[in-house]
Scaffold this motif. Structure first.
Motif, short mmCIF file in Angstrom:
data_model
loop_
_atom_site.label_atom_id
_atom_site.label_comp_id
_atom_site.label_asym_id
_atom_site.label_seq_id
_atom_site.Cartn_x
_atom_site.Cartn_y
_atom_site.Cartn_z
N LEU A 158 -5.57 46.11 0.66
CA LEU A 158 -6.77 45.30 0.56
C LEU A 158 -7.16 45.07 -0.89
O LEU A 158 -7.50 43.96 -1.30
N LEU A 159 -7.08 46.11 -1.70
CA LEU A 159 -7.44 46.00 -3.11
C LEU A 159 -6.49 45.06 -3.86
O LEU A 159 -6.93 44.25 -4.68
N LEU A 160 -5.22 45.13 -3.57
CA LEU A 160 -4.26 44.24 -4.23
C LEU A 160 -4.46 42.78 -3.83
O LEU A 160 -4.38 41.88 -4.67
N VAL A 165 -15.53 43.46 -11.77
CA VAL A 165 -15.97 43.50 -10.36
C VAL A 165 -14.90 44.21 -9.52
O VAL A 165 -15.22 45.06 -8.68
N MET A 166 -13.64 43.87 -9.75
CA MET A 166 -12.57 44.52 -9.00
C MET A 166 -12.48 46.01 -9.35
O MET A 166 -12.17 46.83 -8.49
N GLY A 167 -12.75 46.35 -10.59
CA GLY A 167 -12.81 47.76 -10.97
C GLY A 167 -13.89 48.50 -10.22
O GLY A 167 -13.70 49.65 -9.79
N VAL A 195 -6.72 37.37 -5.32
CA VAL A 195 -7.67 36.28 -5.08
C VAL A 195 -8.68 36.20 -6.23
O VAL A 195 -8.96 35.10 -6.75
N ALA A 196 -9.21 37.33 -6.65
CA ALA A 196 -10.21 37.35 -7.71
C ALA A 196 -9.63 36.87 -9.04
O ALA A 196 -10.32 36.20 -9.82
N LEU A 256 -9.20 28.09 -9.93
CA LEU A 256 -9.21 27.21 -8.77
C LEU A 256 -10.57 26.59 -8.49
O LEU A 256 -10.64 25.55 -7.85
N VAL A 257 -11.64 27.22 -8.95
CA VAL A 257 -12.99 26.75 -8.68
C VAL A 257 -13.55 26.10 -9.94
O VAL A 257 -13.46 26.67 -11.03
N GLU A 258 -14.14 24.91 -9.80
CA GLU A 258 -14.64 24.17 -10.95
C GLU A 258 -16.08 24.53 -11.33
O GLU A 258 -16.56 24.07 -12.35
#
Length: 100
Positions: A7-9, A51-53, A14-15, A21-23
């Motif tokens: 899940l973390l990977l 955030v992922m950390g 995605v993160a 990908l997002v403008e």
């Protein structure tokens, strides 16, 4: 690998690609110029890394004791996050579009 590692990977992949990908700036604010410049994308990438950390720290604390890490751990995680962001970077800046 257990579920939390997988899940973390997936979340890290995605993160790492979302800034490319997002403008919208930080996924909320529309830029005045019509599209984000690279500095905004880099800042978003750094914020997403932290955030992922935090998510990783939360998952580790739920599974037991949190292990103290040295600088090598953070250097490897930074490099891994940049490598995970490469597909989004290629899509945004290197992929040649027809007619362009």
């Amino acid at each position: 690998m257990n579920f939390s590692t997988t899940l973390l990977l997936v979340l890290a992949f995605v993160a790492a690609n979302l800034p490319f990908l997002v403008e919208r700036i930080f996924f909320v604010i529309r830029p005045r110029a019509g599209s984000k410049n690279f500095a905004w994308r880099l800042l978003e990438l750094i914020v997403m890394f932290f955030v992922m950390g935090g998510i990783a720290l939360l998952l580790e604390s739920r599974g037991g004791d949190v292990h103290k890490q040295n600088w090598e751990f953070y250097a490897v995680n930074t490099a891994l996050f940049v490598v995970l962001a490469y597909p989004g970077f290629v899509y945004r800046y290197l992929w040649r579009r027809r007619g362009g």
